[in-house]
Scaffold this active site. Structure first.
Site, PDB file in Angstrom:
ATOM      1  N   LYS A 208       0.813  -1.211   0.000  1.00 24.71           N
ATOM      2  CA  LYS A 208       0.000   0.000   0.000  1.00 24.71           C
ATOM      3  C   LYS A 208       0.852   1.269   0.000  1.00 24.71           C
ATOM      4  CE  LYS A 208      -4.252  -2.114   1.487  1.00 24.71           C
ATOM      5  NZ  LYS A 208      -5.382  -2.162   2.414  1.00 24.71           N
ATOM      6  N   ARG A 254      -3.269 -10.282   5.146  1.00 23.16           N
ATOM      7  CA  ARG A 254      -3.657 -10.436   3.737  1.00 23.16           C
ATOM      8  C   ARG A 254      -2.549  -9.829   2.879  1.00 23.16           C
ATOM      9  NH1 ARG A 254      -6.187  -7.196  -0.036  1.00 23.16           N
ATOM     10  NH2 ARG A 254      -7.633  -8.243  -1.488  1.00 23.16           N
TER      11      ARG A 254
END
Length: 274
Positions: A208, A254
């Protein structure tokens, strides 16, 4: 040992691997590789939730994911469907998915909670304040970890009122969703407030933007230009944050790179004498 969820994006526009696994056979092969590397669950998504992503219809989404889910489930792999749409969630469970991963926590589709309740699947409630197109405009907090926990508590209550048993719930603090830069670090530092809610906790930091911003600063670069932060560097940062999240009580993480995270978790567990 903390569970690892492997990400399989069956999309043309996901931020780090869009288009690589759009063909069902490629997605299935990639999923089986992640499973062999140590993924406990494969999270299959047919609609990108990257910042600024365009919505796709449930029909398009289902055409992408259902053949992949059917093949992976037939191979005995535990599958989660990453979707905002109740109709896709129901179709995915019929195809063999065991978990519905809704990053909106039931806010995007008012039919979602009822669909999950009827399906019998486990339900991931993500922290969310709006669609990707304008979510950063909603990143206003005074005490971000506490506010995220409070809003997740509301979603937990709504799920319970819809008939979803507490044992079926998983919460996700929604790293990167309506959170800018340092706010993500604040949530991770306050992960104990999320864990204290009671349900299992899933954390997803993989590749991210906030990780790339941090890495760019350490290299002395400008955070506005993140092109020089390679996927490999983001995966290393993901593995570290996933290991720290596991130490803070996360039930699962995840990730795109399962092998790197598997190794990081093994080192942390060895360090802790587990």
């Amino acid at each position: 040992m903390t569970a690892i969820w492997g990400i399989v994006n069956v999309t043309p526009d996901s931020f780090s691997d869009g288009g690589r696994f759009l063909a069902a056979d490629d997605a299935v092969a990639h999923g089986l590789r992640l499973r062999a590397e140590g993924a406990s669950v494969l999270d299959i998504g047919g609609e990108s939730t990257r910042p600024g992503a365009e919505r796709v219809s449930p029909e398009v989404e289902q055409a992408r994911v259902i053949p992949v889910i059917e093949q992976l489930a037939e191979a005995g792999v535990p599958v989660s469907i990453d979707t905002l749409n109740a109709s896709t969630a129901a179709a995915a469970v019929r195809a063999g998915a065991r978990i519905v991963n809704d990053v909106s926590g039931g806010l995007a589709d008012p039919e979602m909670r009822a669909a999950v309740a009827e399906s019998g699947a486990d339900y991931v409630i993500g922290h969310w304040r709006g669609f990707s197109s304008d979510m950063y405009a909603r990143a206003e907090y005074r005490r971000v970890a506490r506010e995220v926990a409070g809003e997740l508590q509301e979603r937990i209550g709504e799920a319970a009122a819809s008939g979803i048993a507490p044992s079926r719930l998983i919460v996700d603090p929604g790293i990167g969703f309506a959170k800018a830069g340092a706010q993500n670090w604040d949530v991770l530092r306050g992960l104990d407030e999320i864990v204290a809610l009671g349900p299992r906790v899933l954390v997803g930091t993989s590749r991210k933007r906030f990780l790339a911003e941090t890495l760019q600063r350490t290299a002395g670069g400008e955070t506005a230009d993140l092109a020089g932060v390679s996927t490999e560097r983001r995966d290393l940062a993901t593995a570290v944050t996933s290991a720290l999240a596991a130490r803070a009580g996360a039930w699962a993480v995840r990730v795109h790179d399962v092998a790197a995270t598997r190794d990081a978790l093994a080192v942390v567990h060895a360090w802790d004498g587990a």
